[in-house]
Design an enzyme around this catalytic site. Structure first.
Site, mmCIF file in Angstrom:
data_model
loop_
_atom_site.group_PDB
_atom_site.id
_atom_site.type_symbol
_atom_site.label_atom_id
_atom_site.label_comp_id
_atom_site.label_asym_id
_atom_site.label_seq_id
_atom_site.Cartn_x
_atom_site.Cartn_y
_atom_site.Cartn_z
ATOM 1 N N LYS A 70 0.838 -1.200 0.000
ATOM 2 C CA LYS A 70 0.000 0.000 0.000
ATOM 3 C C LYS A 70 0.875 1.252 0.000
ATOM 4 O O LYS A 70 0.640 2.186 -0.780
ATOM 5 C CB LYS A 70 -0.916 -0.049 1.230
ATOM 6 C CG LYS A 70 -1.945 1.047 1.291
ATOM 7 C CD LYS A 70 -3.178 0.596 2.047
ATOM 8 C CE LYS A 70 -2.980 0.470 3.538
ATOM 9 N NZ LYS A 70 -2.927 1.762 4.230
ATOM 10 N N SER A 84 7.004 9.003 12.526
ATOM 11 C CA SER A 84 5.948 8.836 11.526
ATOM 12 C C SER A 84 6.491 8.999 10.118
ATOM 13 O O SER A 84 6.996 10.060 9.754
ATOM 14 C CB SER A 84 4.833 9.858 11.768
ATOM 15 O OG SER A 84 4.019 9.942 10.616
ATOM 16 N N GLN A 110 4.651 9.078 7.578
ATOM 17 C CA GLN A 110 3.741 9.968 6.843
ATOM 18 C C GLN A 110 4.152 11.417 7.028
ATOM 19 O O GLN A 110 4.142 12.206 6.076
ATOM 20 C CB GLN A 110 2.306 9.740 7.305
ATOM 21 C CG GLN A 110 1.795 8.359 6.913
ATOM 22 C CD GLN A 110 0.387 8.081 7.381
ATOM 23 O OE1 GLN A 110 -0.207 8.881 8.100
ATOM 24 N NE2 GLN A 110 -0.145 6.950 6.979
ATOM 25 N N ASP A 144 1.924 -1.318 11.828
ATOM 26 C CA ASP A 144 0.621 -1.749 11.289
ATOM 27 C C ASP A 144 0.297 -3.201 11.617
ATOM 28 O O ASP A 144 -0.789 -3.686 11.307
ATOM 29 C CB ASP A 144 0.604 -1.576 9.764
ATOM 30 C CG ASP A 144 0.584 -0.102 9.376
ATOM 31 O OD1 ASP A 144 0.176 0.735 10.207
ATOM 32 O OD2 ASP A 144 0.984 0.209 8.239
HETATM 33 C C1 S3P Z 1 2.516 4.746 6.322
HETATM 34 C C2 S3P Z 1 3.047 5.084 7.525
HETATM 35 C C3 S3P Z 1 2.521 4.603 8.818
HETATM 36 C C4 S3P Z 1 1.569 3.430 8.637
HETATM 37 C C5 S3P Z 1 0.612 3.629 7.509
HETATM 38 C C6 S3P Z 1 1.356 3.839 6.193
HETATM 39 C C7 S3P Z 1 3.122 5.272 5.083
HETATM 40 O O1 S3P Z 1 1.806 5.659 9.440
HETATM 41 O O2 S3P Z 1 0.856 3.188 9.829
HETATM 42 O O3 S3P Z 1 -0.240 2.499 7.367
HETATM 43 O O4 S3P Z 1 2.812 4.764 3.992
HETATM 44 O O5 S3P Z 1 3.926 6.206 5.182
HETATM 45 P P1 S3P Z 1 2.523 6.736 10.402
HETATM 46 O O6 S3P Z 1 3.482 7.476 9.595
HETATM 47 O O7 S3P Z 1 1.400 7.589 10.910
HETATM 48 O O8 S3P Z 1 3.161 5.922 11.482
#
Ligand code: S3P
Length: 437
Positions: free
Chosen positions: A23, A169, A171, A317
């Site tokens: 994903k 994080s 993200q 996750d």
């Molecule tokens: C992700 C980062 C994670 C993860 C999410 C996907 C990404 O979140 O939990 O399912 O693709 O960068 P966080 O950055 O909030 O930890």
């Protein structure tokens, strides 16, 4: 229409399975493909609702995208400055990754836009990206308590920042690096612990320099991305359900093929091994700048462990699945330092604890984790709260339950794992799906 699962107890998982595409990498392949010059061809793309939400947003931003057809997608890149003002609100659905990364990327555009999402996403914190982006000169208005919908105002230009992230994080890191492509000077992000590095790897694959020094990652604005081909590996986060299922169910022996085993994602493998699981990584190779392998998993007796804090961000996750492993282990499993689980698609500490207790497991939620005493458990009714990973975790729990497990509100499994029920059934899980009006 709602979807529920009914999973009869028992069975074992066997065979060779390929779970859908990663994903995180699928989101990024659309984003960087859109911003590149030239045509990007993607294979193995996740045809799940989250990645499709990202795809539709880029279409609304004027990018021509063909597919997906059997995981193949073609993105006609418009270059860093080629996005167009959308004439609709951009809907991220259930996807936090879409909203946070796109927020960073749109912060540097010259047009205004609005981002929203479903009920779950509209409860999730966005201040963690809006606040540092504001330091770069972005104008982002959140709703109450830093939640979506978000309004992003076009700005004349962003400036680079040096930002120390308070939470580990990927993200937030990625949102700032994407904004950094549009900023004057250097944008640097320091992470408190390593998080998934797919953005850094993919920027490099598109020819964009990224400097990494320990936990500090920097990009300099004003460069260009050159289109390339991206092969998306199978998602280790989806494979994790089968890793746990095969570990707990006697007689199991599955091989999960072409799984991404990026070192920033393999916490689940390391934690399961600490618990005594029998996991073998076969045929290690590289695909699209990411390490992949086939993962063979055979049943083993698991023992409870204290989960090492440094593995938490690397398995963030996978805790719904790992909690099921813990419920099947001999002894006590203790997780701490995982308060982030409370702001995922659901409050995964509370929702998992409630579900485990409904089955008779001794599970005690704490502010930042859980204490689980392993042992036998029965069947029962579990609420997933619309969280895909909760639904799939409890489906696997049925392999060793004393009775059937009913799980409600499972439609969102399609956000990350389309075809889960069919693949799980093919592997040996006694799962049936019910559509309710
Ligand atoms: C992700 C980062 C994670 C993860 C999410 C996907 C990404 O979140 O939990 O399912 O693709 O960068 P966080 O950055 O909030 O930890």
């Amino acid at each position: 229409m709602t979807v529920s699962y009914h999973v009869d107890p028992g069975g074992a998982l066997t065979g060779s399975l390929r779970v859908p595409g990663d994903k995180s990498i699928s989101h990024r392949s659309i984003m960087l493909g859109a911003l590149a010059e030239g045509t990007t061809r993607i294979t193995g793309f996740l045809e799940g609702e989250d990645a499709l939400a990202t795809m539709n947003i880029f279409r609304a931003l004027g990018v021509e995208i063909e597919g997906p057809v059997q995981g193949r997608v073609t993105v006609r890149g418009v270059g860093l400055n080629g996005l167009k003002a959308p004439n609709q609100v951009l809907d991220c659905g259930n996807s936090g990754t879409s909203m946070r990364l796109i927020c960073g990327l749109l912060a540097g555009q010259s047009f205004d836009c609005r981002l929203t999402g479903d009920d779950s996403l509209r409860r999730r914190p966005m201040g963690r990206v809006a606040t540092p982006l504001a330091r770069m000169g972005a104008e982002i208005q959140t709703s109450e308590q830093g939640r979506p919908p978000l309004t992003i105002r076009g700005t004349a230009g962003l400036r680079g920042v040096d930002y120390e992230m308070p939470v580990a994080s990927a993200q937030v890191k990625s949102a700032l690096l994407l904004a950094g492509l549009y900023a004057s000077g250097r944008t640097c992000v320091t992470e408190p612990a390593p998080t998934r590095d797919h953005t850094e790897r993919m920027l490099r694959a598109f020819g964009y320099p990224v400097e990494v020094n320990d936990n500090r990652i920097c990009v300099t604005g004003g460069g260009r991305l050159a289109a390339c081909d991206i092969e998306v590996p199978a998602d280790i986060s989806s494979a994790a359900f089968f890793m746990v299922g095969a570990s707990i169910a006697p007689g199991s022996d599955v091989t999960l093929t072409h799984v991404g085993i990026n070192p920033t994602r393999i916490g689940v493998v390391e934690i399961l091994r600490l618990m005594g699981a029998d996991l073998t990584l076969l045929n290690p190779r590289t695909a699209g700048g990411e390490p992949v392998a086939d993962v063979r998993v055979r049943h083993a007796r698991l023992r409870g462990v204290g989960i090492p804090p440094d593995l938490v961000p690397l398995a963030i996750d996978e805790f719904p699945a790992l909690f099921i492993a813990a419920a099947n282990a001999e002894g006590v499993t203790v997780l701490g330092g995982a308060e982030e689980l409370r702001v995922k698609e659901s409050d995964r500490i509370q929702v998992m604890a409630d579900g485990l207790r409904a089955l008779g497991v001794d599970a005690r939620p704490t502010a930042d984790g859980m204490v689980i005493v392993g042992g036998s458990y029965g069947g029962g009714a579990v609420e997933s709260h619309g969280d895909h990973r909760i639904a799939m975790a409890f489906a696997m729990a049925a392999l060793t339950a004393g009775g059937a497990i009913a799980i409600d509100d499972c439609a969102n499994v399609a956000t990350s794992f389309p075809g889960f029920v069919q693949l799980a059934r093919q592997a040996g899980l006694r799962i049936a799906e019910k559509l309710n009006r």
